[in-house]
Every structure is written in C-alpha cells, then in structure tokens.
Scaffold this active site. Structure first.
Site, PDB file in Angstrom:
ATOM      1  N   HIS A   1       0.799  -1.233   0.000  1.00 37.66           N
ATOM      2  CA  HIS A   1       0.000   0.000   0.000  1.00 37.66           C
ATOM      3  C   HIS A   1       0.828   1.279   0.000  1.00 37.66           C
ATOM      4  O   HIS A   1       0.322   2.336  -0.353  1.00 37.66           O
ATOM      5  CB  HIS A   1      -0.916   0.034   1.232  1.00 37.66           C
ATOM      6  CG  HIS A   1      -1.948  -1.040   1.250  1.00 37.66           C
ATOM      7  ND1 HIS A   1      -2.497  -1.513   2.422  1.00 37.66           N
ATOM      8  CD2 HIS A   1      -2.545  -1.731   0.252  1.00 37.66           C
ATOM      9  CE1 HIS A   1      -3.387  -2.452   2.146  1.00 37.66           C
ATOM     10  NE2 HIS A   1      -3.421  -2.611   0.841  1.00 37.66           N
TER      11      HIS A   1
ATOM     12  N   HIS B   1      -7.458   1.104  -0.185  1.00 36.81           N
ATOM     13  CA  HIS B   1      -6.767   0.028   0.535  1.00 36.81           C
ATOM     14  C   HIS B   1      -7.535  -0.440   1.753  1.00 36.81           C
ATOM     15  O   HIS B   1      -7.107  -1.362   2.452  1.00 36.81           O
ATOM     16  CB  HIS B   1      -5.353   0.460   0.915  1.00 36.81           C
ATOM     17  CG  HIS B   1      -5.248   1.403   2.071  1.00 36.81           C
ATOM     18  ND1 HIS B   1      -6.063   2.508   2.224  1.00 36.81           N
ATOM     19  CD2 HIS B   1      -4.404   1.416   3.141  1.00 36.81           C
ATOM     20  CE1 HIS B   1      -5.723   3.148   3.332  1.00 36.81           C
ATOM     21  NE2 HIS B   1      -4.721   2.508   3.904  1.00 36.81           N
TER      22      HIS B   1
END
Length: 370
Positions: free
Chosen positions: A234, A287
């Site tokens: 991420h 995310h």
C-alpha cells in the site's frame, strides 16, 4: 508553483470527502514536478499527507509521500482449518507470545529474500501498532463463483489476513532521507534518488518477509498450515509508464486480485481489479475503509460511551484481542468509514469486480499492556 497537475477524485459523492484531506491532496498536487494526483474513496487526512491517494510524476520522487511505513500492505492466507472447527475461545488461548521477538532464523529469512543480514532486528515477525492486525475470517458470500473457482479457493476454510509493514526500518529510511534532503522532490536520475530507491526496495521486501513470518507464527500457534493467496503493498513508489507512481495507502490495481478490509467490525472484500479504464485512477484502489475520525477524536468520543469490554465484541459477533487500552478505542469500528460505501464507489467507477465477501471471526492487535 505547479499549475498543470491533474487532480481526480474517485467517489460518487465528492462532498463526502474530509475537507482537510482535500486540502492535503491539493497541496500535493501543487508540488513542482507533480503530474497527476488521485484521491480514492477511502481518502482521509494523514500526517500532512492525505492517505488513500496516488501521485504520479514524470521525473521526480518524494520519499515523504511514501511515508515511514514503506512496504506496508496486506497478505491474505487460506488456512487448512475448516470453518466448522474454529472455536474463538481455543484460538484466543493459543495466541500467546506473538508480540515478542521471533525466535526463528532471522538472518536466514532475510538473506534468502536477497536482503543484507544487517537488516535483522527484533521487530521482524511482529505486527506493530497503529492500524496493523491479524484477522481470522470466513467466506460470508461468494459474489463471483466462476472467478472464485478459477483461483482454486475453498469456501469452507478459515482465512487469515495480515496487515503490517516495515516497522522501524521504513521509519529510519524516511528520517535519514528527510535529514539529508528535506521534503523536496528528488530528480529520479540523480544519485540521491537512486540511493533512496535502493533502500526503499529493501524495505518493501523486508515488509513482505515480515508478513510471511507473522502468518507462519500465527498458524504455528494454532497448528495450521496455509497458502498465501495474495500479498499487496500500500505504501511505495514504483515505475509507472514513463514516470514514477507513489501510493500512499492505496492498493495496486496491476498486481492481480486484492483484498480490501473494512474496520475490525465489518466485512472485507476480495476483488478483481478491472484493467479497462484503470489508468484514470493510476491503477490504484482503496486500501480499506479509511478513517472517519482521527485517533484522538476516536478516543475522545468513544472512551466516554464504551467500556473496553464493549469493544472486545463487534456487531458481527467477532472477537477482538487488543490489550492496549488506548488503541482499542482509536481503532474502534466507529472510527472508520462504511466499507460497503467504499466498495460501491470503486464499482461505480468501474475499477473492481467483487469476488467474495469475508466476515471477521477474530481480530488480533496486541497482548501488550501500556
């Protein structure tokens, strides 16, 4: 000042975005050399940088946009344990000592991943604080049976999601870089940028190894085996087209299936990125649910309304192990956005197809008392 940066927000209702997060996003878009900025549906204010965003530049790299937790991401494992045999109480009792340093072959694990042995340290194989966790889950709903079958997945198994990163290594890399060059963008062709990228790539690999060791430790504690379905990063900077793509709290849409978690009291989603049109979002996805309240706000609001014991069980009847009295309030489900809305935003933008929905059974944060 940069006046030609393209800024895109992904969401059905842009008025729902936090104004502070939008201000942070706008400030990033004004950086000299920035080419394109995307705010994703989980966008929220961070420590000076909006989280849930992607930033592209044709020729520059900004380490502070990646942040201190380089390589932070999410791994999803299918375990050997049938759901029918999962007992919360038994699992709770067996998950002991997992905040302590790993007693395995640290140097061997690093060297086998191509990392130098000097990156060994006591934090390898540990979750860390903040929003990091290990969560056991089961399949709640298979939305796309054919794709689920193509991935050779089993719907009757306990699944495990591991969310962690590079721990103190990423922090040290960023701190050293800021002391050396501040927050100015580094021309990618310069030695300073190449040096940062080398350390960055090591931290990303370290974080992947860390998630794998964490998963092994948890499965070993329960006497299980498992298969890693995916591991996605991420926080990173990578080559993208002719330039450089920074993701700050954004899942990649160019690495196969992703898992997008809700809060610890909500569902998570296994999804397939849609390739067509993905460039509009810089091949990036939300995310997770994204914070609705800051940590301080969450603690102030919720510590007056709930006891710690109230937060050890969620609305989905899942169990929470978190013996840090402040963290359990900071990470309460109410502090996060509605994950179903985030997923709907991504679907409406044509960015994902949901494969399955996962229900939490037990979320592990920490056994440590502060």
């Amino acid at each position: 000042m940069n006046t030609c940066c393209e800024l895109t927000l992904i969401g059905r209702d842009p008025t729902r975005f936090d104004p502070l997060a939008l201000d942070q996003l706008d400030a990033t878009a004004r950086l000299e050399g920035m080419g394109k900025v995307v705010g994703l549906p989980d966008l929220h204010a961070g420590n000076g940088i909006a989280v849930g965003a992607a930033f592209w530049s044709p020729d520059r790299i900004w380490p502070h946009l990646v942040g201190s937790d380089i390589g932070c991401g999410m791994a999803l494992w299918e375990t050997s344990l049938p759901v029918r045999k999962f007992r919360v109480g038994q699992v709770d009792r067996k998950l002991q000592g997992l905040d302590e340093p790993w007693d395995g072959p640290v140097v061997t694990a690093l060297v086998s991943a191509g990392l130098p042995p000097e990156l060994a340290g006591p934090s390898l194989g540990t979750i860390g604080g903040g929003n990091h966790f290990v969560e056991f889950q089961r399949i709640e709903e298979i939305v796309d049976p054919s794709r689920f079958a193509m991935l050779n997945l089993q719907d009757d198994r306990v699944w495990m999601m591991v969310h962690s990163g590079s721990r103190g290594l990423g922090q040290a890399i960023l701190q050293g870089q800021l002391e050396e060059t501040g927050k100015s963008g580094l021309l990618a062709s310069e030695p300073q940028a190449m040096s940062y990228l080398s350390r960055h790539d090591q931290a990303v690999t370290w974080a992947v190894v860390n998630r794998r060791i964490i998963a092994d430790r948890f499965m070993n504690a329960l006497g299980l085996s498992g298969t890693c379905v995916l591991d996605i990063v991420h926080n990173s900077v990578t080559r993208y087209g002719t330039g450089w793509l920074h993701r700050k709290g954004a899942a990649p849409a160019d690495r196969g299936p992703v898992v997008i978690p809700g809060s610890r009291g909500d569902f998570s989603y296994l999804a397939e990125p849609v390739v067509e049109g993905a460039d509009a979002a810089l091949h990036s996805l939300a995310h997770g649910a994204g914070r609705k309240w800051s940590r301080n706000d969450a603690h102030a609001r919720l510590s007056r309304r709930y006891r710690v014991a109230d937060l050890q069980r969620t609305k989905l009847s899942s169990h929470v192990i978190c013996e840090d009295r402040r963290l359990i309030f900071e990470e309460a489900p109410e502090a996060y956005k509605d994950i179903a809305g985030v997923i709907a935003d991504l679907e409406a933008a044509g960015l994902i197809r949901v494969i399955a929905r996962l229900r939490p059974l037990l979320s592990y944060k920490t056994r440590h008392h502060d």
